[in-house]
Design an enzyme around this catalytic site. Structure first.
Site, PDB file in Angstrom:
ATOM      1  N   SER A 186      28.858  -8.246  36.788  1.00 46.57           N
ATOM      2  CA  SER A 186      29.516  -7.849  35.759  1.00 46.57           C
ATOM      3  C   SER A 186      28.862  -8.346  34.241  1.00 46.57           C
ATOM      4  O   SER A 186      29.183  -7.917  33.563  1.00 46.57           O
ATOM      5  CB  SER A 186      31.045  -8.280  35.532  1.00 46.57           C
ATOM      6  OG  SER A 186      31.135  -9.692  35.496  1.00 46.57           O
ATOM      7  N   HIS A 214      33.994  -4.679  40.244  1.00 44.67           N
ATOM      8  CA  HIS A 214      33.477  -3.901  39.337  1.00 44.67           C
ATOM      9  C   HIS A 214      32.736  -2.499  39.608  1.00 44.67           C
ATOM     10  O   HIS A 214      32.335  -1.877  39.135  1.00 44.67           O
ATOM     11  CB  HIS A 214      32.388  -4.812  38.391  1.00 44.67           C
ATOM     12  CG  HIS A 214      33.029  -5.556  37.498  1.00 44.67           C
ATOM     13  ND1 HIS A 214      33.559  -5.045  36.270  1.00 44.67           N
ATOM     14  CD2 HIS A 214      33.251  -6.738  37.562  1.00 44.67           C
ATOM     15  CE1 HIS A 214      34.014  -6.201  35.618  1.00 44.67           C
ATOM     16  NE2 HIS A 214      33.957  -7.244  36.390  1.00 44.67           N
ATOM     17  N   LYS A 244      41.036  -3.167  37.712  1.00 43.08           N
ATOM     18  CA  LYS A 244      40.039  -2.696  36.843  1.00 43.08           C
ATOM     19  C   LYS A 244      39.896  -1.208  36.694  1.00 43.08           C
ATOM     20  O   LYS A 244      40.815  -0.833  36.005  1.00 43.08           O
ATOM     21  CB  LYS A 244      38.650  -3.382  37.339  1.00 43.08           C
ATOM     22  CG  LYS A 244      38.443  -4.820  37.017  1.00 43.08           C
ATOM     23  CD  LYS A 244      37.594  -5.458  37.476  1.00 43.08           C
ATOM     24  CE  LYS A 244      37.557  -7.002  37.179  1.00 43.08           C
ATOM     25  NZ  LYS A 244      36.914  -8.186  37.853  1.00 43.08           N
TER      26      LYS A 244
HETATM   27  C1  LIG Z   1      37.653  -9.293  38.466  1.00 41.85           C
HETATM   28  C2  LIG Z   1      37.123  -9.774  39.533  1.00 41.85           C
HETATM   29  C3  LIG Z   1      37.937 -10.196  40.701  1.00 41.85           C
HETATM   30  C4  LIG Z   1      39.334 -10.586  40.392  1.00 41.85           C
HETATM   31  O1  LIG Z   1      40.214  -9.438  40.268  1.00 41.85           O
HETATM   32  P1  LIG Z   1      41.575  -9.537  39.982  1.00 41.85           P
HETATM   33  O2  LIG Z   1      42.262  -8.482  40.564  1.00 41.85           O
HETATM   34  O3  LIG Z   1      41.763  -9.336  38.430  1.00 41.85           O
HETATM   35  O4  LIG Z   1      42.170 -10.860  40.040  1.00 41.85           O
HETATM   36  C5  LIG Z   1      37.526 -10.372  41.753  1.00 41.85           C
HETATM   37  N1  LIG Z   1      36.076 -10.528  42.196  1.00 41.85           N
HETATM   38  C6  LIG Z   1      35.385  -9.814  41.268  1.00 41.85           C
HETATM   39  C7  LIG Z   1      33.901  -9.607  41.702  1.00 41.85           C
HETATM   40  C8  LIG Z   1      35.832  -9.559  39.907  1.00 41.85           C
HETATM   41  O5  LIG Z   1      34.671  -8.945  38.983  1.00 41.85           O
END
Ligand SMILES: *Cc1c(COP(=O)(O)O)cnc(C)c1O
Length: 396
Positions: A186, A214, A244
Protein backbone atom coordinates in the site's frame (compact mmCIF):
# COMPACT_ATOMS: atom_id res chain seq x y z
CA UNK A 1 -4.56 6.49 42.47
CA UNK A 2 -2.73 5.49 39.33
CA UNK A 3 0.59 3.71 39.12
CA UNK A 4 3.63 5.99 39.31
CA UNK A 5 5.53 3.71 36.98
CA UNK A 6 2.77 3.99 34.39
CA UNK A 7 2.56 7.78 34.73
CA UNK A 8 6.30 8.08 34.29
CA UNK A 9 6.29 5.76 31.27
CA UNK A 10 3.47 7.66 29.56
CA UNK A 11 4.80 11.14 30.31
CA UNK A 12 8.31 10.36 29.13
CA UNK A 13 7.27 8.61 25.96
CA UNK A 14 4.56 11.05 24.94
CA UNK A 15 6.93 13.95 25.55
CA UNK A 16 9.60 12.23 23.49
CA UNK A 17 7.23 11.73 20.53
CA UNK A 18 5.84 15.26 20.75
CA UNK A 19 9.29 16.84 20.93
CA UNK A 20 10.30 14.96 17.77
CA UNK A 21 7.12 15.99 15.97
CA UNK A 22 6.15 12.33 15.68
CA UNK A 23 2.97 12.44 17.74
CA UNK A 24 0.12 12.01 15.28
CA UNK A 25 -2.83 14.30 15.97
CA UNK A 26 -5.85 12.53 14.52
CA UNK A 27 -8.17 14.60 12.32
CA UNK A 28 -11.86 14.25 13.04
CA UNK A 29 -13.97 13.96 9.89
CA UNK A 30 -17.31 15.73 10.29
CA UNK A 31 -19.05 14.12 7.32
CA UNK A 32 -19.44 10.68 5.75
CA UNK A 33 -16.16 9.37 4.33
CA UNK A 34 -16.88 10.12 0.67
CA UNK A 35 -14.86 11.75 -2.13
CA UNK A 36 -15.33 15.12 -0.43
CA UNK A 37 -15.08 15.32 3.36
CA UNK A 38 -15.44 18.01 5.98
CA UNK A 39 -12.76 18.64 8.60
CA UNK A 40 -12.79 21.66 10.92
CA UNK A 41 -15.82 22.96 9.03
CA UNK A 42 -13.83 22.95 5.77
CA UNK A 43 -14.61 20.89 2.66
CA UNK A 44 -11.72 18.91 1.20
CA UNK A 45 -11.21 16.62 -1.77
CA UNK A 46 -10.51 13.35 -0.04
CA UNK A 47 -7.52 11.45 -1.43
CA UNK A 48 -6.79 9.48 1.73
CA UNK A 49 -9.43 6.81 2.14
CA UNK A 50 -9.29 3.10 1.28
CA UNK A 51 -12.85 3.35 0.04
CA UNK A 52 -11.70 2.43 -3.48
CA UNK A 53 -15.09 1.86 -5.03
CA UNK A 54 -17.02 4.48 -3.07
CA UNK A 55 -19.12 1.72 -1.50
CA UNK A 56 -18.82 3.09 2.06
CA UNK A 57 -21.59 5.56 1.26
CA UNK A 58 -23.43 3.61 -1.43
CA UNK A 59 -27.20 4.18 -1.28
CA UNK A 60 -28.17 0.55 -1.94
CA UNK A 61 -25.77 -0.72 0.73
CA UNK A 62 -27.16 1.78 3.23
CA UNK A 63 -30.65 0.54 2.46
CA UNK A 64 -29.83 -3.18 2.87
CA UNK A 65 -27.97 -2.39 6.11
CA UNK A 66 -30.97 -0.56 7.53
CA UNK A 67 -33.27 -3.42 6.52
CA UNK A 68 -30.88 -5.88 8.15
CA UNK A 69 -31.05 -3.97 11.42
CA UNK A 70 -34.84 -4.05 11.29
CA UNK A 71 -34.86 -7.79 10.69
CA UNK A 72 -31.85 -8.99 12.71
CA UNK A 73 -31.14 -6.30 15.28
CA UNK A 74 -27.96 -4.34 15.91
CA UNK A 75 -25.72 -7.10 17.30
CA UNK A 76 -24.95 -10.77 16.73
CA UNK A 77 -25.55 -11.53 20.41
CA UNK A 78 -22.78 -14.07 21.06
CA UNK A 79 -19.58 -15.43 19.64
CA UNK A 80 -20.09 -17.56 16.56
CA UNK A 81 -19.61 -20.93 18.28
CA UNK A 82 -22.14 -20.24 21.03
CA UNK A 83 -25.12 -18.93 19.08
CA UNK A 84 -23.85 -15.85 17.26
CA UNK A 85 -23.64 -17.47 13.82
CA UNK A 86 -26.61 -15.90 12.11
CA UNK A 87 -27.83 -17.12 8.75
CA UNK A 88 -26.49 -13.87 7.25
CA UNK A 89 -22.95 -14.67 8.46
CA UNK A 90 -23.01 -17.97 6.60
CA UNK A 91 -24.48 -16.21 3.56
CA UNK A 92 -21.55 -13.81 3.69
CA UNK A 93 -19.10 -16.71 3.81
CA UNK A 94 -20.73 -18.51 0.88
CA UNK A 95 -20.58 -15.30 -1.13
CA UNK A 96 -16.92 -14.80 -0.21
CA UNK A 97 -16.01 -18.33 -1.34
CA UNK A 98 -17.76 -17.71 -4.65
CA UNK A 99 -16.00 -14.34 -5.00
CA UNK A 100 -12.57 -15.88 -4.39
CA UNK A 101 -13.23 -19.11 -6.29
CA UNK A 102 -12.41 -21.30 -3.29
CA UNK A 103 -14.19 -24.24 -1.63
CA UNK A 104 -14.96 -22.24 1.49
CA UNK A 105 -14.37 -19.02 3.43
CA UNK A 106 -14.53 -17.84 7.03
CA UNK A 107 -15.39 -14.30 8.06
CA UNK A 108 -13.71 -12.40 10.89
CA UNK A 109 -14.29 -9.04 12.55
CA UNK A 110 -11.47 -7.34 10.65
CA UNK A 111 -8.60 -7.95 8.29
CA UNK A 112 -6.23 -7.40 11.19
CA UNK A 113 -8.00 -10.18 13.08
CA UNK A 114 -7.61 -12.57 10.16
CA UNK A 115 -3.86 -12.38 10.53
CA UNK A 116 -4.13 -12.79 14.31
CA UNK A 117 -6.31 -15.83 13.66
CA UNK A 118 -5.05 -17.73 10.67
CA UNK A 119 -1.26 -17.78 11.01
CA UNK A 120 -1.09 -19.08 14.56
CA UNK A 121 -3.85 -21.61 13.88
CA UNK A 122 -1.47 -23.56 11.66
CA UNK A 123 2.07 -22.39 12.45
CA UNK A 124 3.98 -22.96 15.70
CA UNK A 125 7.45 -22.83 17.18
CA UNK A 126 8.64 -25.75 15.08
CA UNK A 127 7.84 -23.92 11.85
CA UNK A 128 9.29 -21.04 9.82
CA UNK A 129 7.70 -18.14 7.96
CA UNK A 130 9.31 -16.33 5.04
CA UNK A 131 7.86 -12.81 5.24
CA UNK A 132 8.35 -9.91 2.82
CA UNK A 133 10.01 -7.02 4.63
CA UNK A 134 7.21 -4.63 3.60
CA UNK A 135 4.36 -6.81 4.84
CA UNK A 136 1.54 -5.12 6.75
CA UNK A 137 1.81 -4.69 10.53
CA UNK A 138 -0.97 -7.24 11.13
CA UNK A 139 0.98 -9.89 9.22
CA UNK A 140 4.06 -9.15 11.29
CA UNK A 141 2.07 -9.40 14.52
CA UNK A 142 0.28 -12.55 13.36
CA UNK A 143 3.63 -14.18 12.59
CA UNK A 144 4.99 -13.22 16.02
CA UNK A 145 1.93 -14.64 17.74
CA UNK A 146 2.55 -18.03 16.11
CA UNK A 147 6.06 -18.26 17.66
CA UNK A 148 7.36 -19.61 14.35
CA UNK A 149 10.83 -18.55 13.21
CA UNK A 150 10.33 -15.39 11.14
CA UNK A 151 12.70 -15.05 8.18
CA UNK A 152 12.57 -11.59 6.61
CA UNK A 153 12.82 -11.53 2.84
CA UNK A 154 13.94 -8.49 0.82
CA UNK A 155 10.96 -6.80 -0.76
CA UNK A 156 9.70 -8.70 -3.84
CA UNK A 157 13.18 -10.18 -4.31
CA UNK A 158 12.73 -13.66 -5.78
CA UNK A 159 16.43 -14.54 -5.56
CA UNK A 160 16.43 -13.74 -1.86
CA UNK A 161 13.21 -15.72 -1.35
CA UNK A 162 14.57 -18.77 -3.19
CA UNK A 163 17.85 -18.64 -1.26
CA UNK A 164 16.13 -18.37 2.13
CA UNK A 165 13.49 -20.99 1.26
CA UNK A 166 16.27 -23.40 0.25
CA UNK A 167 18.25 -22.71 3.43
CA UNK A 168 15.18 -23.19 5.61
CA UNK A 169 14.20 -26.42 3.83
CA UNK A 170 17.70 -27.89 3.82
CA UNK A 171 18.35 -26.99 7.46
CA UNK A 172 15.83 -29.66 8.45
CA UNK A 173 14.92 -27.49 11.43
CA UNK A 174 11.29 -26.87 10.55
CA UNK A 175 8.18 -29.01 10.24
CA UNK A 176 6.37 -26.55 7.99
CA UNK A 177 7.49 -23.46 6.07
CA UNK A 178 5.11 -20.70 4.97
CA UNK A 179 5.66 -17.82 2.57
CA UNK A 180 3.54 -14.80 3.31
CA UNK A 181 2.99 -11.60 1.37
CA UNK A 182 0.70 -8.64 0.81
CA UNK A 183 -1.06 -8.89 -2.57
CA UNK A 184 -0.68 -5.16 -3.14
CA UNK A 185 1.81 -3.10 -1.13
CA UNK A 186 0.00 0.00 0.00
CA UNK A 187 2.90 2.44 0.33
CA UNK A 188 4.10 2.17 -3.29
CA UNK A 189 1.09 0.51 -4.95
CA UNK A 190 3.17 -2.34 -6.37
CA UNK A 191 1.76 -5.85 -6.88
CA UNK A 192 3.41 -8.93 -5.35
CA UNK A 193 5.16 -11.24 -7.81
CA UNK A 194 2.78 -14.10 -7.13
CA UNK A 195 3.82 -16.26 -10.11
CA UNK A 196 7.43 -16.06 -8.86
CA UNK A 197 6.41 -16.81 -5.29
CA UNK A 198 4.24 -19.79 -6.31
CA UNK A 199 7.05 -21.25 -8.39
CA UNK A 200 9.39 -21.14 -5.39
CA UNK A 201 6.64 -22.42 -3.09
CA UNK A 202 6.12 -25.44 -5.34
CA UNK A 203 9.86 -26.11 -5.48
CA UNK A 204 10.23 -26.13 -1.68
CA UNK A 205 6.75 -27.25 -0.59
CA UNK A 206 5.90 -23.94 1.07
CA UNK A 207 2.47 -23.05 2.44
CA UNK A 208 1.30 -19.93 0.56
CA UNK A 209 -0.47 -17.03 2.27
CA UNK A 210 -1.55 -13.87 0.44
CA UNK A 211 -3.14 -10.94 2.26
CA UNK A 212 -4.88 -9.07 -0.53
CA UNK A 213 -6.45 -6.30 1.56
CA UNK A 214 -5.53 -3.62 -1.00
CA UNK A 215 -6.04 -5.89 -4.02
CA UNK A 216 -9.57 -7.25 -3.69
CA UNK A 217 -11.99 -4.96 -5.50
CA UNK A 218 -9.03 -3.34 -7.23
CA UNK A 219 -6.82 -5.77 -9.17
CA UNK A 220 -8.02 -8.60 -11.43
CA UNK A 221 -11.05 -6.54 -12.54
CA UNK A 222 -12.08 -6.47 -8.88
CA UNK A 223 -11.51 -10.16 -8.16
CA UNK A 224 -8.12 -9.49 -6.55
CA UNK A 225 -4.46 -10.19 -7.10
CA UNK A 226 -4.61 -14.00 -6.92
CA UNK A 227 -7.19 -14.13 -9.72
CA UNK A 228 -5.32 -11.37 -11.57
CA UNK A 229 -2.55 -13.94 -11.99
CA UNK A 230 -4.97 -16.89 -12.40
CA UNK A 231 -3.58 -18.63 -9.32
CA UNK A 232 -6.75 -19.25 -7.26
CA UNK A 233 -6.02 -22.98 -6.90
CA UNK A 234 -2.36 -22.45 -5.95
CA UNK A 235 -2.70 -20.19 -2.91
CA UNK A 236 -3.52 -21.91 0.38
CA UNK A 237 -4.65 -18.83 2.32
CA UNK A 238 -6.36 -15.90 0.64
CA UNK A 239 -6.93 -13.10 3.14
CA UNK A 240 -9.05 -10.05 2.51
CA UNK A 241 -10.67 -7.18 4.29
CA UNK A 242 -14.26 -5.99 4.03
CA UNK A 243 -13.25 -2.46 5.07
CA UNK A 244 -11.40 -1.17 2.01
CA UNK A 245 -12.89 -1.68 -1.48
CA UNK A 246 -15.87 -3.52 0.05
CA UNK A 247 -16.61 -0.37 2.07
CA UNK A 248 -17.93 -1.97 5.29
CA UNK A 249 -15.94 -3.72 8.03
CA UNK A 250 -14.67 -7.24 8.63
CA UNK A 251 -12.19 -9.66 7.11
CA UNK A 252 -12.04 -13.17 5.67
CA UNK A 253 -9.89 -16.14 4.88
CA UNK A 254 -10.74 -18.11 1.74
CA UNK A 255 -9.30 -21.52 0.93
CA UNK A 256 -9.91 -25.27 0.92
CA UNK A 257 -12.75 -26.64 3.00
CA UNK A 258 -10.52 -28.49 5.44
CA UNK A 259 -8.51 -25.32 6.11
CA UNK A 260 -11.67 -23.34 6.84
CA UNK A 261 -13.04 -26.18 9.01
CA UNK A 262 -9.81 -26.05 11.02
CA UNK A 263 -9.95 -22.28 11.45
CA UNK A 264 -13.52 -22.61 12.76
CA UNK A 265 -12.34 -24.82 15.61
CA UNK A 266 -8.86 -23.45 16.24
CA UNK A 267 -8.62 -19.73 15.44
CA UNK A 268 -9.00 -17.70 18.58
CA UNK A 269 -10.56 -14.45 17.28
CA UNK A 270 -13.32 -16.63 15.77
CA UNK A 271 -13.84 -18.59 18.99
CA UNK A 272 -13.60 -15.79 21.52
CA UNK A 273 -14.88 -12.62 19.85
CA UNK A 274 -18.34 -11.74 18.56
CA UNK A 275 -18.89 -11.53 14.81
CA UNK A 276 -19.65 -8.36 12.84
CA UNK A 277 -23.12 -6.89 13.23
CA UNK A 278 -26.06 -7.92 11.01
CA UNK A 279 -25.87 -4.61 9.13
CA UNK A 280 -22.18 -5.22 8.38
CA UNK A 281 -22.72 -8.81 7.26
CA UNK A 282 -25.57 -7.96 4.92
CA UNK A 283 -23.95 -4.81 3.50
CA UNK A 284 -20.66 -6.64 2.86
CA UNK A 285 -22.49 -9.52 1.14
CA UNK A 286 -24.33 -7.07 -1.09
CA UNK A 287 -21.14 -5.16 -1.87
CA UNK A 288 -19.46 -8.37 -3.05
CA UNK A 289 -22.49 -9.22 -5.16
CA UNK A 290 -22.25 -5.77 -6.76
CA UNK A 291 -18.55 -6.37 -7.44
CA UNK A 292 -19.18 -9.78 -8.99
CA UNK A 293 -22.05 -8.59 -11.18
CA UNK A 294 -20.34 -5.64 -12.86
CA UNK A 295 -16.91 -4.12 -13.40
CA UNK A 296 -18.36 -0.63 -13.69
CA UNK A 297 -17.02 0.68 -10.37
CA UNK A 298 -13.69 -1.05 -10.88
CA UNK A 299 -13.36 0.44 -14.37
CA UNK A 300 -14.07 3.90 -12.99
CA UNK A 301 -11.54 3.42 -10.19
CA UNK A 302 -8.77 2.62 -12.69
CA UNK A 303 -9.83 5.41 -15.01
CA UNK A 304 -9.68 7.89 -12.13
CA UNK A 305 -6.39 6.46 -10.92
CA UNK A 306 -4.82 6.82 -14.34
CA UNK A 307 -6.26 10.31 -14.75
CA UNK A 308 -4.75 11.50 -11.48
CA UNK A 309 -1.42 9.79 -12.19
CA UNK A 310 -1.14 11.41 -15.62
CA UNK A 311 -2.09 14.81 -14.24
CA UNK A 312 0.56 14.70 -11.51
CA UNK A 313 3.19 13.23 -13.82
CA UNK A 314 2.61 15.92 -16.43
CA UNK A 315 3.16 18.54 -13.75
CA UNK A 316 6.58 16.99 -13.18
CA UNK A 317 5.96 15.16 -9.91
CA UNK A 318 7.65 11.84 -9.16
CA UNK A 319 4.79 9.36 -8.79
CA UNK A 320 6.93 6.26 -8.31
CA UNK A 321 6.21 2.88 -9.89
CA UNK A 322 2.68 2.12 -8.72
CA UNK A 323 0.85 -0.62 -10.61
CA UNK A 324 -2.51 0.16 -8.98
CA UNK A 325 -4.63 3.29 -8.44
CA UNK A 326 -2.56 4.07 -5.32
CA UNK A 327 -0.64 7.20 -6.36
CA UNK A 328 2.32 8.22 -4.26
CA UNK A 329 3.70 11.67 -4.94
CA UNK A 330 7.29 11.35 -3.76
CA UNK A 331 8.66 14.55 -2.28
CA UNK A 332 11.74 13.19 -0.48
CA UNK A 333 12.79 15.09 2.62
CA UNK A 334 10.53 14.45 5.65
CA UNK A 335 9.88 18.06 6.72
CA UNK A 336 9.20 19.22 3.14
CA UNK A 337 6.79 16.32 2.66
CA UNK A 338 4.86 17.26 5.78
CA UNK A 339 4.74 20.92 4.78
CA UNK A 340 3.58 19.99 1.30
CA UNK A 341 0.71 17.91 2.72
CA UNK A 342 -0.22 20.76 5.08
CA UNK A 343 -0.32 23.27 2.21
CA UNK A 344 -2.46 20.89 0.13
CA UNK A 345 -4.84 20.70 3.08
CA UNK A 346 -5.02 24.47 3.39
CA UNK A 347 -5.82 24.70 -0.32
CA UNK A 348 -8.51 21.97 -0.15
CA UNK A 349 -6.90 18.56 -0.80
CA UNK A 350 -6.74 15.90 1.90
CA UNK A 351 -3.74 13.70 1.09
CA UNK A 352 -1.66 12.40 3.97
CA UNK A 353 2.10 12.55 4.17
CA UNK A 354 3.88 9.28 4.82
CA UNK A 355 7.44 9.56 6.03
CA UNK A 356 10.23 7.60 7.73
CA UNK A 357 9.95 5.16 9.53
CA UNK A 358 6.84 4.05 7.61
CA UNK A 359 8.82 4.43 4.35
CA UNK A 360 12.62 4.61 3.91
CA UNK A 361 14.36 7.85 4.92
CA UNK A 362 14.42 10.46 2.15
CA UNK A 363 11.42 8.94 0.32
CA UNK A 364 8.69 10.91 2.08
CA UNK A 365 5.57 11.00 0.00
CA UNK A 366 2.04 12.27 -0.10
CA UNK A 367 -0.11 9.27 -0.87
CA UNK A 368 -3.19 9.71 -3.02
CA UNK A 369 -6.01 7.19 -3.02
CA UNK A 370 -8.37 8.09 -5.86
CA UNK A 371 -11.69 6.23 -5.83
CA UNK A 372 -14.53 5.38 -8.20
CA UNK A 373 -16.59 8.06 -6.44
CA UNK A 374 -14.41 10.99 -7.51
CA UNK A 375 -15.63 13.07 -10.45
CA UNK A 376 -13.28 14.42 -13.12
CA UNK A 377 -13.99 17.91 -11.76
CA UNK A 378 -12.79 16.88 -8.30
CA UNK A 379 -9.64 15.36 -9.75
CA UNK A 380 -9.00 18.42 -11.93
CA UNK A 381 -9.37 20.63 -8.91
CA UNK A 382 -6.97 18.44 -6.92
CA UNK A 383 -4.41 18.50 -9.75
CA UNK A 384 -4.58 22.30 -10.00
CA UNK A 385 -4.03 22.58 -6.24
CA UNK A 386 -1.01 20.26 -6.59
CA UNK A 387 0.29 22.58 -9.31
CA UNK A 388 -0.18 25.70 -7.19
CA UNK A 389 1.48 24.24 -4.08
CA UNK A 390 4.21 22.47 -6.06
CA UNK A 391 5.22 25.72 -7.78
CA UNK A 392 4.97 27.75 -4.60
CA UNK A 393 7.35 25.33 -2.85
CA UNK A 394 9.69 25.07 -5.84
CA UNK A 395 9.07 21.34 -6.22
CA UNK A 396 8.06 21.46 -9.88
C1 LIG B 1 -5.59 -2.68 5.90
C2 LIG B 1 -4.94 -3.99 5.98
C3 LIG B 1 -5.31 -4.92 6.96
C4 LIG B 1 -6.29 -4.58 8.04
O1 LIG B 1 -7.60 -4.63 7.57
P1 LIG B 1 -8.79 -4.16 8.52
O2 LIG B 1 -9.97 -4.87 7.99
O3 LIG B 1 -8.88 -2.69 8.42
O4 LIG B 1 -8.44 -4.62 9.90
C5 LIG B 1 -4.70 -6.15 6.96
N1 LIG B 1 -3.77 -6.48 6.05
C6 LIG B 1 -3.39 -5.61 5.09
C7 LIG B 1 -2.37 -6.04 4.09
C8 LIG B 1 -3.96 -4.34 5.03
O5 LIG B 1 -3.58 -3.49 4.09
Amino acid sequence: MSSNALDQFLNENLEDLRSKGLYNEIDVVESANGPVIKIGGKELINLSSNNYLGLATDELLKEVAINAINEWGVGAGAVRTINGTLDIHTQLEKTLAKFKGTEAAIAYQSGFNCNMAAISAVMDKNDAILSDELNHASIIDGCRLSKAKIIRVNHSDMDDLRKKAKEAKESGLYNKIMVITDGVFSMDGDIANLPGIIEIAEEFDLITYVDDAHGSGVTGKGAGTVKHFGLADKVDFQIGTLSKAIGVVGGYVAGKKNLIDWLKVRSRPFLFSTAVTPADAVAATKAIEILMSSTELNDRLWENGNYLKNGLKQLGFNIGESETPITPCIIGEEKTTQLFSKRLYEEGVYAKSIVFPTVPQGTGRVRNMPTAAHTKEMLDQAISIYEKVGKEMGLI
